[in-house]
Design a protein around this motif. Structure first.
Motif, PDB file in Angstrom:
ATOM      1  N   TRP A   1      17.611   5.930  -2.214  1.00  0.00           N
ATOM      2  CA  TRP A   1      16.674   5.064  -1.021  1.00  0.00           C
ATOM      3  C   TRP A   1      15.667   4.941  -0.788  1.00  0.00           C
ATOM      4  O   TRP A   1      15.595   3.431  -0.887  1.00  0.00           O
ATOM      5  CB  TRP A   1      16.871   6.486  -0.027  1.00  0.00           C
ATOM      6  CG  TRP A   1      18.531   7.303   0.807  1.00  0.00           C
ATOM      7  CD1 TRP A   1      19.481   7.152  -0.586  1.00  0.00           C
ATOM      8  CD2 TRP A   1      18.690   6.750   2.183  1.00  0.00           C
ATOM      9  NE1 TRP A   1      20.023   7.850   0.830  1.00  0.00           N
ATOM     10  CE2 TRP A   1      19.899   7.202   1.788  1.00  0.00           C
ATOM     11  CE3 TRP A   1      18.399   6.640   3.001  1.00  0.00           C
ATOM     12  CZ2 TRP A   1      20.727   7.505   3.481  1.00  0.00           C
ATOM     13  CZ3 TRP A   1      18.575   7.286   4.508  1.00  0.00           C
ATOM     14  CH2 TRP A   1      19.876   7.672   4.906  1.00  0.00           C
ATOM     15  N   ALA A   2      15.016   4.781  -2.154  1.00  0.00           N
ATOM     16  CA  ALA A   2      13.345   4.752  -2.274  1.00  0.00           C
ATOM     17  C   ALA A   2      13.651   3.317  -2.374  1.00  0.00           C
ATOM     18  O   ALA A   2      12.409   2.066  -2.715  1.00  0.00           O
ATOM     19  CB  ALA A   2      12.570   5.708  -2.696  1.00  0.00           C
ATOM     20  N   ALA A   3      14.591   3.060  -3.422  1.00  0.00           N
ATOM     21  CA  ALA A   3      14.841   1.634  -3.812  1.00  0.00           C
ATOM     22  C   ALA A   3      15.666   0.768  -3.230  1.00  0.00           C
ATOM     23  O   ALA A   3      15.457   0.085  -3.760  1.00  0.00           O
ATOM     24  CB  ALA A   3      15.760   2.220  -5.569  1.00  0.00           C
ATOM     25  N   CYS A   4      16.300   1.419  -1.985  1.00  0.00           N
ATOM     26  CA  CYS A   4      16.564  -0.256  -1.477  1.00  0.00           C
ATOM     27  C   CYS A   4      15.527  -0.184  -0.542  1.00  0.00           C
ATOM     28  O   CYS A   4      15.594   0.256   0.827  1.00  0.00           O
ATOM     29  CB  CYS A   4      17.865   0.736  -0.680  1.00  0.00           C
ATOM     30  SG  CYS A   4      18.953  -0.525  -0.023  1.00  0.00           S
ATOM     31  N   ASP A   5      15.519  -2.091  -0.802  1.00  0.00           N
ATOM     32  CA  ASP A   5      14.486  -2.046  -0.088  1.00  0.00           C
ATOM     33  C   ASP A   5      15.261  -2.659   1.682  1.00  0.00           C
ATOM     34  O   ASP A   5      16.382  -2.683   1.721  1.00  0.00           O
ATOM     35  CB  ASP A   5      14.101  -4.389  -0.758  1.00  0.00           C
ATOM     36  CG  ASP A   5      13.306  -3.650  -1.760  1.00  0.00           C
ATOM     37  OD1 ASP A   5      12.833  -2.991  -1.673  1.00  0.00           O
ATOM     38  OD2 ASP A   5      13.739  -5.203  -2.360  1.00  0.00           O
ATOM     39  N   GLY A   6      14.120  -2.345   2.375  1.00  0.00           N
ATOM     40  CA  GLY A   6      14.748  -2.606   4.364  1.00  0.00           C
ATOM     41  C   GLY A   6      14.746  -1.267   4.251  1.00  0.00           C
ATOM     42  O   GLY A   6      15.302  -1.092   5.934  1.00  0.00           O
TER      43      GLY A   6
ATOM     44  N   TYR B   1       1.140  -1.067  -0.277  1.00  0.00           N
ATOM     45  CA  TYR B   1      -0.125  -0.679  -0.044  1.00  0.00           C
ATOM     46  C   TYR B   1       0.512   0.989   0.003  1.00  0.00           C
ATOM     47  O   TYR B   1       0.526   2.088  -0.226  1.00  0.00           O
ATOM     48  CB  TYR B   1      -0.381   0.039   1.174  1.00  0.00           C
ATOM     49  CG  TYR B   1      -1.932  -0.775   0.957  1.00  0.00           C
ATOM     50  CD1 TYR B   1      -3.098  -0.784   0.333  1.00  0.00           C
ATOM     51  CD2 TYR B   1      -1.864  -2.469   1.693  1.00  0.00           C
ATOM     52  CE1 TYR B   1      -4.367  -2.012   0.188  1.00  0.00           C
ATOM     53  CE2 TYR B   1      -3.159  -2.808   1.540  1.00  0.00           C
ATOM     54  CZ  TYR B   1      -4.141  -3.477   0.980  1.00  0.00           C
ATOM     55  OH  TYR B   1      -5.146  -4.124   0.767  1.00  0.00           O
ATOM     56  N   ARG B   2       2.480   1.357  -0.417  1.00  0.00           N
ATOM     57  CA  ARG B   2       2.893   2.175  -0.089  1.00  0.00           C
ATOM     58  C   ARG B   2       2.849   3.796  -0.704  1.00  0.00           C
ATOM     59  O   ARG B   2       3.101   4.718  -0.841  1.00  0.00           O
ATOM     60  CB  ARG B   2       4.600   1.967  -0.174  1.00  0.00           C
ATOM     61  CG  ARG B   2       4.951   1.106  -1.625  1.00  0.00           C
ATOM     62  CD  ARG B   2       6.079   0.781  -1.715  1.00  0.00           C
ATOM     63  NE  ARG B   2       7.315   0.860  -2.874  1.00  0.00           N
ATOM     64  CZ  ARG B   2       8.654  -0.274  -2.888  1.00  0.00           C
ATOM     65  NH1 ARG B   2       8.847   0.023  -1.780  1.00  0.00           N
ATOM     66  NH2 ARG B   2       8.527  -0.399  -3.830  1.00  0.00           N
ATOM     67  N   GLU B   3       1.815   3.527  -2.253  1.00  0.00           N
ATOM     68  CA  GLU B   3       1.406   4.271  -3.301  1.00  0.00           C
ATOM     69  C   GLU B   3       0.409   5.040  -2.759  1.00  0.00           C
ATOM     70  O   GLU B   3       0.183   5.299  -3.970  1.00  0.00           O
ATOM     71  CB  GLU B   3       1.896   3.117  -4.952  1.00  0.00           C
ATOM     72  CG  GLU B   3       3.309   3.093  -4.901  1.00  0.00           C
ATOM     73  CD  GLU B   3       3.516   2.743  -6.433  1.00  0.00           C
ATOM     74  OE1 GLU B   3       2.693   3.284  -6.795  1.00  0.00           O
ATOM     75  OE2 GLU B   3       3.795   1.981  -6.825  1.00  0.00           O
TER      76      GLU B   3
ATOM     77  N   GLY C   1       6.682   7.987   4.456  1.00  0.00           N
ATOM     78  CA  GLY C   1       8.092   8.554   4.304  1.00  0.00           C
ATOM     79  C   GLY C   1       8.771   7.783   2.522  1.00  0.00           C
ATOM     80  O   GLY C   1       9.753   8.519   2.178  1.00  0.00           O
ATOM     81  N   TRP C   2       8.554   6.585   2.583  1.00  0.00           N
ATOM     82  CA  TRP C   2       8.854   6.091   1.642  1.00  0.00           C
ATOM     83  C   TRP C   2       8.384   7.689   0.676  1.00  0.00           C
ATOM     84  O   TRP C   2       9.510   7.555  -1.054  1.00  0.00           O
ATOM     85  CB  TRP C   2       8.296   4.644   1.076  1.00  0.00           C
ATOM     86  CG  TRP C   2       9.023   4.231   0.333  1.00  0.00           C
ATOM     87  CD1 TRP C   2       9.777   3.165  -0.247  1.00  0.00           C
ATOM     88  CD2 TRP C   2       8.025   4.364  -1.409  1.00  0.00           C
ATOM     89  NE1 TRP C   2      10.103   3.557  -2.008  1.00  0.00           N
ATOM     90  CE2 TRP C   2       8.872   3.348  -2.523  1.00  0.00           C
ATOM     91  CE3 TRP C   2       6.142   4.573  -1.671  1.00  0.00           C
ATOM     92  CZ2 TRP C   2       7.877   3.177  -4.085  1.00  0.00           C
ATOM     93  CZ3 TRP C   2       6.248   4.999  -2.875  1.00  0.00           C
ATOM     94  CH2 TRP C   2       6.858   3.904  -4.140  1.00  0.00           C
ATOM     95  N   GLN C   3       7.534   7.798   0.359  1.00  0.00           N
ATOM     96  CA  GLN C   3       6.655   8.688  -0.623  1.00  0.00           C
ATOM     97  C   GLN C   3       7.843   9.664  -0.246  1.00  0.00           C
ATOM     98  O   GLN C   3       7.498  10.308  -2.054  1.00  0.00           O
ATOM     99  CB  GLN C   3       5.452   8.784  -0.005  1.00  0.00           C
ATOM    100  CG  GLN C   3       4.224   7.802  -1.062  1.00  0.00           C
ATOM    101  CD  GLN C   3       2.450   8.299   0.191  1.00  0.00           C
ATOM    102  OE1 GLN C   3       2.290   8.644   0.370  1.00  0.00           O
ATOM    103  NE2 GLN C   3       2.396   7.444  -0.040  1.00  0.00           N
TER     104      GLN C   3
END
Length: 401
Positions: free
Chosen positions: A50-55, A10-12, A39-41
């Motif tokens: 950073w957004a592309a880095c899992d975890g 649901y991050r988008e 935060g991810w958005q």
């Protein structure tokens, strides 16, 4: 559904809508999940790597809004590398006010050993988790007060400091002495413990006053803008390197590209005479970028690029020929008109909408737009300004290239 699965799926989505549906997901730690999604958005816009880095774990909203973007963090890394080479030393650095660690994650790459210091225990845990995921294995995380840690740290190649810009009531501060920690009070210790110190300050701060307050130790001032907005003021301090003060006005367009950079020595140019603006001449008008406007280096700019100011307070420049590399935007002047109704009507024939800017002009943009009866937008640019003789003029222009 676990909390991690919920965040990924649901991050988008709109976090306000997700908050209203919390009862549908009893096994999800909803406050944490919403923080991570928000935060991810933000990171997707400011920190795409950073957004592309899992975890990667993101901090609460305020820390995300205040952290550097990738372009400005990359700029600081380049600056740190240049200064490390200049002092012939790149062994160690300490970030005394680590925050979310964006600046640290970039600048630490210039040094063999790096230490992150932050008094907020939650941020320390987050950064300790994130650094290995980002491929940073030369770093140590220390939870401590900046002032107390500074008194014990071994001499470093670079110290980095981003003083807090809010008082105990949460109000913004723009005076150097009002920031926490007090850099002026710490100055002797900063100079003793580093070959050079990099300060990140509010773009609202008066850099002339800051240079004066730091008692002749500032070697470089960097005014950094992104996308036409002034974002950061960086000062480099050193007692190891003696040099004439230089000011760098940088306007960044992407994470690795400086679209324009203007460097000057304050007071190096004599004042340039105002342009005698006439309707028939001056084929180009030039608008400086946000860093130039913040620096206030209009005489130096005019001398360097051979342009003439409309007047001392208009901050627009004219030329008869194109000016390659001008740090800002350039426009072809198609018509010039006074505010006389007859002249206006003739000059604005065919112009139904335009982008309007006022520079040293008695009307606001909204007031002028209402008087001209022109809609916003389009490819016409109208600069409303006042000449040195006090005449109010409109420069009707289009972008050059």
């Amino acid at each position: 559904m676990t909390t991690a699965e919920f965040i990924r799926e649901y991050r988008e989505r709109d976090i306000r809508q997700l908050a209203l549906q919390a009862n549908r997901f009893p096994d999800v730690d909803m406050p944490y999940a919403l923080d991570q999604i928000q935060g991810w958005q933000i990171a997707r816009r400011k920190l795409p790597k950073w957004a592309a880095c899992d975890g990667v774990i993101f901090p609460p909203h305020l820390s995300m809004e205040q952290c550097s973007s990738e372009p400005t963090a990359q700029y600081k890394l380049n600056l740190a590398m240049e200064w490390a080479e200049r002092v012939g030393h790149a062994s160690s650095m300490t970030d005394l006010t680590g925050g979310f660690g964006v600046d640290f994650s970039f600048t630490s790459c210039a040094f063999a050993v790096a230490t992150y210091v932050e008094r907020n225990e939650q941020l320390c845990h987050i950064v300790e988790h994130n650094l290995p995921l980002l491929g940073l294995n030369n770093a140590t995380v220390v939870c401590a007060d900046a002032v107390e840690y500074l008194s014990t740290v071994e001499p470093q190649t670079m110290l980095f400091l981003d003083p807090a810009r809010r008082d105990e009531h949460g109000a913004k501060t723009v005076m150097l002495a009002d920031c926490t920690p007090d850099v002026v009070q710490l100055l002797p210790k900063l100079l003793e413990k580093s070959r050079f110190t990099m300060l990140k300050l509010s773009p609202m701060l008066d850099w002339h006053k800051a240079v004066d307050d730091l008692q002749g130790t500032v070697r470089e001032v960097h005014i950094v803008s992104v996308g036409g907005e002034c974002k950061e003021l960086l000062l480099v301090l050193s007692k190891v390197v003696e040099s004439e003060l230089k000011v760098y006005c940088a306007d960044l367009s992407t994470a690795s590209d400086t679209s324009s950079l203007f460097v000057y020595t304050p007071g190096s140019s004599a004042p340039v005479a105002n342009s005698k603006l006439k309707t028939q001449n001056s084929k180009f008008v030039h608008e400086p970028n946000a860093s130039i406007m913040k620096a206030g280096c209009f005489d130096e700019l005019a001398a360097a690029y051979g342009v003439s100011p409309v007047s001392r307070n208009s901050h627009l420049f004219l030329s008869d020929e194109p000016v390659d590399g001008f740090p800002g935007r350039s426009f072809v002047v198609e018509r010039v008109t006074t505010m006389n109704k007859g002249e206006l009507r003739k000059a604005l024939v065919g112009v139904e909408k335009a982008n309007i800017a006022t520079r040293n002009f008695p009307l606001t943009v909204a007031e002028l737009r209402k008087r001209l009866k022109i809609k916003d937008g389009g490819d016409v640019y109208i600069f409303a300004t006042t000449t040195a003789e006090g005449e109010h003029l409109l420069l009707i222009s289009r972008k050059y290239r």
